[in-house]
Design a protein around this motif. Structure first.
Motif, PDB file in Angstrom:
ATOM      1  N   LEU A   1       0.839  -1.161   0.028  1.00 37.85           N
ATOM      2  CA  LEU A   1       0.031   0.040   0.082  1.00 37.85           C
ATOM      3  C   LEU A   1       0.891   1.189  -0.137  1.00 37.85           C
ATOM      4  CD1 LEU A   1      -2.719  -1.091   2.546  1.00 37.85           C
ATOM      5  CD2 LEU A   1      -3.099  -0.748   0.353  1.00 37.85           C
ATOM      6  N   ASP A   2       0.368   2.429  -0.270  1.00 34.29           N
ATOM      7  CA  ASP A   2       1.122   3.624  -0.423  1.00 34.29           C
ATOM      8  C   ASP A   2       1.244   4.232   0.950  1.00 34.29           C
ATOM      9  OD1 ASP A   2      -1.126   4.551   0.264  1.00 34.29           O
ATOM     10  OD2 ASP A   2      -1.668   5.539  -1.694  1.00 34.29           O
ATOM     11  N   SER A   3       0.866   3.607   1.977  1.00 33.16           N
ATOM     12  CA  SER A   3       1.268   3.882   3.420  1.00 33.16           C
ATOM     13  C   SER A   3       2.790   3.081   3.811  1.00 33.16           C
ATOM     14  CB  SER A   3       0.142   3.425   4.446  1.00 33.16           C
ATOM     15  OG  SER A   3       0.187   2.010   4.240  1.00 33.16           O
ATOM     16  N   ASP A   4       3.294   2.614   2.829  1.00 32.05           N
ATOM     17  CA  ASP A   4       4.483   1.679   2.998  1.00 32.05           C
ATOM     18  C   ASP A   4       5.573   2.636   3.302  1.00 32.05           C
ATOM     19  OD1 ASP A   4       5.560  -1.460   2.682  1.00 32.05           O
ATOM     20  OD2 ASP A   4       7.139  -0.049   2.035  1.00 32.05           O
ATOM     21  N   SER A   5       6.448   2.203   4.071  1.00 28.24           N
ATOM     22  CA  SER A   5       7.646   3.345   4.449  1.00 28.24           C
ATOM     23  C   SER A   5       8.625   3.375   3.192  1.00 28.24           C
ATOM     24  CB  SER A   5       8.527   2.702   5.625  1.00 28.24           C
ATOM     25  OG  SER A   5       8.974   1.562   5.356  1.00 28.24           O
ATOM     26  N   ASP A   6       8.559   2.207   2.109  1.00 22.85           N
ATOM     27  CA  ASP A   6       9.147   2.494   1.121  1.00 22.85           C
ATOM     28  C   ASP A   6       8.758   3.282  -0.037  1.00 22.85           C
ATOM     29  OD1 ASP A   6      11.691   0.919   1.939  1.00 22.85           O
ATOM     30  OD2 ASP A   6      10.509  -0.678   1.499  1.00 22.85           O
ATOM     31  N   TYR A   7       7.464   3.855   0.267  1.00 22.63           N
ATOM     32  CA  TYR A   7       6.669   4.386  -1.099  1.00 22.63           C
ATOM     33  C   TYR A   7       7.595   5.611  -1.754  1.00 22.63           C
ATOM     34  CZ  TYR A   7       2.772   6.803  -3.263  1.00 22.63           C
ATOM     35  OH  TYR A   7       2.074   7.530  -4.232  1.00 22.63           O
ATOM     36  N   ALA A   8       7.408   6.617  -0.770  1.00 24.09           N
ATOM     37  CA  ALA A   8       8.065   7.983  -1.015  1.00 24.09           C
ATOM     38  C   ALA A   8       9.428   7.749  -2.036  1.00 24.09           C
ATOM     39  CB  ALA A   8       8.289   9.016   0.114  1.00 24.09           C
ATOM     40  N   ALA A   9      10.278   7.139  -1.685  1.00 25.80           N
ATOM     41  CA  ALA A   9      11.436   6.902  -2.471  1.00 25.80           C
ATOM     42  C   ALA A   9      11.434   5.864  -3.792  1.00 25.80           C
ATOM     43  CB  ALA A   9      12.646   6.452  -1.589  1.00 25.80           C
ATOM     44  N   ASN A  10      10.387   5.047  -3.649  1.00 27.41           N
ATOM     45  CA  ASN A  10      10.318   4.211  -4.905  1.00 27.41           C
ATOM     46  C   ASN A  10       9.112   4.235  -5.564  1.00 27.41           C
ATOM     47  OD1 ASN A  10      12.752   2.350  -4.195  1.00 27.41           O
ATOM     48  ND2 ASN A  10      11.948   2.793  -2.162  1.00 27.41           N
ATOM     49  N   LYS A  11       8.154   5.295  -5.541  1.00 26.98           N
ATOM     50  CA  LYS A  11       6.947   5.204  -6.333  1.00 26.98           C
ATOM     51  C   LYS A  11       6.764   5.543  -7.555  1.00 26.98           C
ATOM     52  CE  LYS A  11       6.071  10.233  -4.992  1.00 26.98           C
ATOM     53  NZ  LYS A  11       5.163  10.994  -4.023  1.00 26.98           N
ATOM     54  N   THR A  12       8.075   6.269  -8.157  1.00 21.15           N
ATOM     55  CA  THR A  12       7.933   6.504  -9.729  1.00 21.15           C
ATOM     56  C   THR A  12       7.937   5.315 -10.434  1.00 21.15           C
ATOM     57  OG1 THR A  12       9.715   8.392  -8.948  1.00 21.15           O
ATOM     58  CG2 THR A  12       9.412   7.954 -11.217  1.00 21.15           C
ATOM     59  N   ASN A  13       6.849   5.432 -11.344  1.00 19.33           N
ATOM     60  CA  ASN A  13       6.610   4.501 -12.303  1.00 19.33           C
ATOM     61  C   ASN A  13       6.312   3.106 -11.586  1.00 19.33           C
ATOM     62  OD1 ASN A  13       7.195   6.289 -14.530  1.00 19.33           O
ATOM     63  ND2 ASN A  13       9.134   5.747 -14.682  1.00 19.33           N
ATOM     64  N   LYS A  14       5.833   3.205 -10.382  1.00 17.80           N
ATOM     65  CA  LYS A  14       5.352   1.946  -9.645  1.00 17.80           C
ATOM     66  C   LYS A  14       4.047   2.072  -8.833  1.00 17.80           C
ATOM     67  CE  LYS A  14       9.415  -0.139 -10.527  1.00 17.80           C
ATOM     68  NZ  LYS A  14      10.711   0.527 -10.085  1.00 17.80           N
ATOM     69  N   ARG A  15       3.164   2.603  -9.682  1.00 15.28           N
ATOM     70  CA  ARG A  15       2.060   2.724  -8.783  1.00 15.28           C
ATOM     71  C   ARG A  15       0.703   2.396  -9.637  1.00 15.28           C
ATOM     72  NH1 ARG A  15      -0.850   7.615  -6.048  1.00 15.28           N
ATOM     73  NH2 ARG A  15      -0.700   8.841  -7.871  1.00 15.28           N
ATOM     74  N   ILE A  16      -0.219   1.834  -8.771  1.00 14.87           N
ATOM     75  CA  ILE A  16      -1.433   1.355  -9.169  1.00 14.87           C
ATOM     76  C   ILE A  16      -2.558   2.282  -8.400  1.00 14.87           C
ATOM     77  CG2 ILE A  16      -3.024  -0.704  -9.417  1.00 14.87           C
ATOM     78  CD1 ILE A  16      -0.754  -2.636  -9.279  1.00 14.87           C
TER      79      ILE A  16
END
Ligand SMILES: [Zn+2]
Length: 221
Positions: free
Chosen positions: A96-111
């Motif tokens: 989920l986008d609440s995951d701690s890795d989200y901010a740094a790794n979301k580019t081109n990786k989001r549904i």
């Protein structure tokens, strides 16, 4: 000599027919995940209605079957994520986008999953964006019908996430939630779906190789 090989040839041909099922979106190689770290293996899900409640009609055998008479979309989503992440030979991780890795790794990786409209009589649809053969974005649009029951929600959202990950409709209608044909007995990932995901996101090359054994153990999951 040639005669001796007939059983093997027969099994090879038969296993081909028994194992034909999942299909991949034409040309795609899936999301561009990087297996060098856990964070880079993640594809993130944004849910816009996480608090919405849905009537629980899941059977007692299901992981959420005894979790109460209603469930939140967030509970259902987590169980769907757990199903995808339970495919042990796949290197892809859903979070989920609440995951701690989200901010740094979301580019081109989001549904993104949102409430909207879908074509025809569909309860939902997935729209993918590509860069070349790589998936870079996916939006799942659910209609109000998607929230009628937990079982329908799980079946629909699992199916649409399957599309977002690169799967097309399967030719198998019994062991695939990706089947085009509705089967109310199949509402979570089945063996054929798992084989498709492993084909796209295999941990290793040998995991990707289908182990065809005349249908008896035609399972890469
Ligand atoms: Zn579909």
């Amino acid at each position: 000599m040639v005669f001796k090989n007939w059983p093997r040839i027969f099994l090879l041909i038969a296993s081909f027919f028994f194992c034909v099922g999942y299909r991949i979106q034409p040309g795609t190689i899936g999301w561009g995940i990087d297996t060098s770290s856990t964070a880079k293996r993640k594809v993130f899900l944004s849910v816009t209605q996480a608090g919405k409640t849905i009537t629980n009609n899941l059977p007692s055998t299901d992981a959420l079957g005894s979790a109460g008479s209603t469930l939140t979309e967030s509970q259902l989503m987590q169980s769907i994520i757990d199903d995808f992440n339970g495919i042990t030979r796949s290197s892809l991780i859903l979070a989920l986008d609440s995951d701690s890795d989200y901010a740094a790794n979301k580019t081109n990786k989001r549904i993104t999953i949102e409430v909207g409209s879908a074509a025809g009589q569909s309860s939902g649809e997935a729209r993918l964006t590509f860069s070349g053969r790589t998936i870079t974005d996916c939006k799942i649009s659910l209609t109000d019908k998607a929230f009628t029951s937990a079982k329908d929600y799980v079946a629909l959202v699992t199916h649409e996430i399957g599309h977002c990950l690169g799967l097309e409709h399967s030719q198998d209608s019994v062991w695939a939630v990706m089947s085009y044909f509705y089967n109310d007995q199949v509402y979570r990932l089945a063996i054929d779906d798992k084989m498709g995901i492993v084909h796209l996101y295999a941990n290793t090359a040998s995991d990707a190789a289908e182990k065809a054994t005349f249908g008896a153990a035609c399972s890469t999951q």
